[in-house]
Design a protein around this motif. Sequence first.
Motif, PDB file in Angstrom:
ATOM      1  N   MET A  81       0.827  -1.200   0.000  1.00 51.46           N
ATOM      2  CA  MET A  81       0.000   0.000   0.000  1.00 51.46           C
ATOM      3  C   MET A  81       0.868   1.260   0.000  1.00 51.46           C
ATOM      4  SD  MET A  81      -3.109   0.421  -0.289  1.00 51.46           S
ATOM      5  CE  MET A  81      -4.396   1.557  -0.108  1.00 51.46           C
ATOM      6  N   MET A  82       2.061   1.157   0.607  1.00 55.92           N
ATOM      7  CA  MET A  82       2.975   2.308   0.604  1.00 55.92           C
ATOM      8  C   MET A  82       3.412   2.657  -0.812  1.00 55.92           C
ATOM      9  SD  MET A  82       3.446   3.747   3.455  1.00 55.92           S
ATOM     10  CE  MET A  82       4.964   4.618   3.334  1.00 55.92           C
ATOM     11  N   ILE A  83       3.664   1.640  -1.612  1.00 54.38           N
ATOM     12  CA  ILE A  83       4.048   1.889  -3.005  1.00 54.38           C
ATOM     13  C   ILE A  83       2.899   2.573  -3.734  1.00 54.38           C
ATOM     14  CG2 ILE A  83       4.630   0.790  -5.196  1.00 54.38           C
ATOM     15  CD1 ILE A  83       6.104  -1.349  -3.606  1.00 54.38           C
ATOM     16  N   ALA A  84       1.689   2.132  -3.463  1.00 54.72           N
ATOM     17  CA  ALA A  84       0.522   2.727  -4.130  1.00 54.72           C
ATOM     18  C   ALA A  84       0.371   4.189  -3.743  1.00 54.72           C
ATOM     19  CB  ALA A  84      -0.735   1.943  -3.763  1.00 54.72           C
ATOM     20  N   ARG A  85       0.537   4.500  -2.468  1.00 56.09           N
ATOM     21  CA  ARG A  85       0.415   5.909  -2.035  1.00 56.09           C
ATOM     22  C   ARG A  85       1.500   6.776  -2.637  1.00 56.09           C
ATOM     23  NH1 ARG A  85      -0.297   4.264   3.837  1.00 56.09           N
ATOM     24  NH2 ARG A  85      -2.432   3.541   3.874  1.00 56.09           N
ATOM     25  N   ARG A  86       2.739   6.261  -2.637  1.00 59.53           N
ATOM     26  CA  ARG A  86       3.833   7.035  -3.228  1.00 59.53           C
ATOM     27  C   ARG A  86       3.622   7.238  -4.724  1.00 59.53           C
ATOM     28  NH1 ARG A  86       8.938   4.115  -2.179  1.00 59.53           N
ATOM     29  NH2 ARG A  86       7.784   2.630  -0.967  1.00 59.53           N
ATOM     30  N   ALA A  87       3.158   6.220  -5.410  1.00 62.28           N
ATOM     31  CA  ALA A  87       2.915   6.330  -6.853  1.00 62.28           C
ATOM     32  C   ALA A  87       1.803   7.332  -7.133  1.00 62.28           C
ATOM     33  CB  ALA A  87       2.564   4.959  -7.431  1.00 62.28           C
ATOM     34  N   ASP A  88       0.745   7.310  -6.316  1.00 61.86           N
ATOM     35  CA  ASP A  88      -0.362   8.246  -6.506  1.00 61.86           C
ATOM     36  C   ASP A  88       0.090   9.680  -6.245  1.00 61.86           C
ATOM     37  OD1 ASP A  88      -3.275   8.750  -6.900  1.00 61.86           O
ATOM     38  OD2 ASP A  88      -3.086   9.503  -4.835  1.00 61.86           O
ATOM     39  N   THR A  89       0.837   9.880  -5.163  1.00 59.78           N
ATOM     40  CA  THR A  89       1.330  11.227  -4.848  1.00 59.78           C
ATOM     41  C   THR A  89       2.249  11.742  -5.946  1.00 59.78           C
ATOM     42  OG1 THR A  89       1.203  10.711  -2.500  1.00 59.78           O
ATOM     43  CG2 THR A  89       2.562  12.589  -3.123  1.00 59.78           C
ATOM     44  N   LYS A  90       3.139  10.880  -6.414  1.00 60.65           N
ATOM     45  CA  LYS A  90       4.065  11.290  -7.475  1.00 60.65           C
ATOM     46  C   LYS A  90       3.315  11.596  -8.762  1.00 60.65           C
ATOM     47  CE  LYS A  90       8.189  10.061  -9.957  1.00 60.65           C
ATOM     48  NZ  LYS A  90       9.103   9.057 -10.394  1.00 60.65           N
ATOM     49  N   ALA A  91       2.308  10.791  -9.092  1.00 64.66           N
ATOM     50  CA  ALA A  91       1.537  11.020 -10.321  1.00 64.66           C
ATOM     51  C   ALA A  91       0.811  12.362 -10.258  1.00 64.66           C
ATOM     52  CB  ALA A  91       0.542   9.889 -10.534  1.00 64.66           C
ATOM     53  N   ARG A  92       0.205  12.662  -9.126  1.00 62.31           N
ATOM     54  CA  ARG A  92      -0.509  13.933  -8.998  1.00 62.31           C
ATOM     55  C   ARG A  92       0.440  15.129  -9.051  1.00 62.31           C
ATOM     56  NH1 ARG A  92      -5.716  13.164  -7.921  1.00 62.31           N
ATOM     57  NH2 ARG A  92      -6.320  11.062  -7.290  1.00 62.31           N
ATOM     58  N   ALA A  93       1.577  15.014  -8.376  1.00 62.19           N
ATOM     59  CA  ALA A  93       2.545  16.112  -8.385  1.00 62.19           C
ATOM     60  C   ALA A  93       3.152  16.307  -9.772  1.00 62.19           C
ATOM     61  CB  ALA A  93       3.639  15.841  -7.357  1.00 62.19           C
ATOM     62  N   ASP A  94       3.533  15.214 -10.415  1.00 63.86           N
ATOM     63  CA  ASP A  94       4.123  15.320 -11.755  1.00 63.86           C
ATOM     64  C   ASP A  94       3.130  15.888 -12.758  1.00 63.86           C
ATOM     65  OD1 ASP A  94       6.509  14.375 -10.853  1.00 63.86           O
ATOM     66  OD2 ASP A  94       6.337  12.382 -11.763  1.00 63.86           O
ATOM     67  N   PHE A  95       1.877  15.439 -12.684  1.00 69.20           N
ATOM     68  CA  PHE A  95       0.897  15.933 -13.643  1.00 69.20           C
ATOM     69  C   PHE A  95       0.677  17.444 -13.466  1.00 69.20           C
ATOM     70  CE2 PHE A  95      -3.439  16.897 -15.024  1.00 69.20           C
ATOM     71  CZ  PHE A  95      -3.307  16.560 -16.353  1.00 69.20           C
ATOM     72  N   ALA A  96       0.585  17.887 -12.226  1.00 70.79           N
ATOM     73  CA  ALA A  96       0.401  19.325 -11.989  1.00 70.79           C
ATOM     74  C   ALA A  96       1.595  20.122 -12.516  1.00 70.79           C
ATOM     75  CB  ALA A  96       0.203  19.584 -10.499  1.00 70.79           C
ATOM     76  N   THR A  97       2.794  19.596 -12.300  1.00 68.60           N
ATOM     77  CA  THR A  97       4.002  20.281 -12.784  1.00 68.60           C
ATOM     78  C   THR A  97       4.038  20.315 -14.303  1.00 68.60           C
ATOM     79  OG1 THR A  97       5.182  19.520 -10.832  1.00 68.60           O
ATOM     80  CG2 THR A  97       6.514  20.297 -12.674  1.00 68.60           C
ATOM     81  N   TRP A  98       3.763  19.163 -14.915  1.00 67.43           N
ATOM     82  CA  TRP A  98       3.807  19.102 -16.378  1.00 67.43           C
ATOM     83  C   TRP A  98       2.734  19.972 -17.005  1.00 67.43           C
ATOM     84  CZ3 TRP A  98       3.974  13.055 -16.518  1.00 67.43           C
ATOM     85  CH2 TRP A  98       5.219  12.623 -16.039  1.00 67.43           C
ATOM     86  N   LYS A  99       1.568  19.992 -16.413  1.00 74.92           N
ATOM     87  CA  LYS A  99       0.477  20.809 -16.953  1.00 74.92           C
ATOM     88  C   LYS A  99       0.836  22.297 -16.879  1.00 74.92           C
ATOM     89  CE  LYS A  99      -4.509  21.385 -16.389  1.00 74.92           C
ATOM     90  NZ  LYS A  99      -5.662  21.011 -15.573  1.00 74.92           N
ATOM     91  N   MET A 100       1.451  22.712 -15.765  1.00 71.65           N
ATOM     92  CA  MET A 100       1.857  24.116 -15.637  1.00 71.65           C
ATOM     93  C   MET A 100       2.958  24.452 -16.634  1.00 71.65           C
ATOM     94  SD  MET A 100       1.290  26.990 -14.316  1.00 71.65           S
ATOM     95  CE  MET A 100       0.100  26.483 -13.121  1.00 71.65           C
ATOM     96  N   MET A 101       3.899  23.547 -16.835  1.00 72.02           N
ATOM     97  CA  MET A 101       4.952  23.808 -17.815  1.00 72.02           C
ATOM     98  C   MET A 101       4.382  23.902 -19.221  1.00 72.02           C
ATOM     99  SD  MET A 101       8.341  21.835 -16.510  1.00 72.02           S
ATOM    100  CE  MET A 101       9.284  22.535 -17.831  1.00 72.02           C
TER     101      MET A 101
END
Length: 134
Positions: free
Chosen positions: A1-21
């Motif tokens: 479950m820790m891997i799932a939470r880290r993957a979800d957090t990273k996906a949300r952060a990366d998407f927000a960063t990429w969308k802003m760029m």
Amino acid sequence: MMIARRADTKARADFATWKMMAKLNGASALPAEAQAFLTSYQALLKGMPEADATDATIQLMYKAYYAEMGGKGTAPDVRAQISEPVTDNVTAFRRPAPQKTKPKAAADPKPKLPVALIFACLVVVYVGVRYYWR
């Protein structure tokens, strides 16, 4: 479950960063993986509202990150645990407790000289030095 939470957090952060760029015309500087996800996001935008396209793209990224981080099998649904959204997260302002002040002594041991008296003494010393050097 820790891997799932880290993957979800990273996906949300990366998407927000990429969308802003992408909004700032910096999408060409992104890695190929990011550009591929942004392209799929643009394709999803044509067929559904922005919120749904965002969620769908984040889910795709989450599944890819989950597999990349070593998750076994299908990625579990991480967001299913969230209860109803918080509607009010404002904390009321409270004044700090007043600090105790030290009681003043009845009589000051040393009286303070008035400013005018100090200035007058400086003038007398200045005039005295000027006359002494002549």
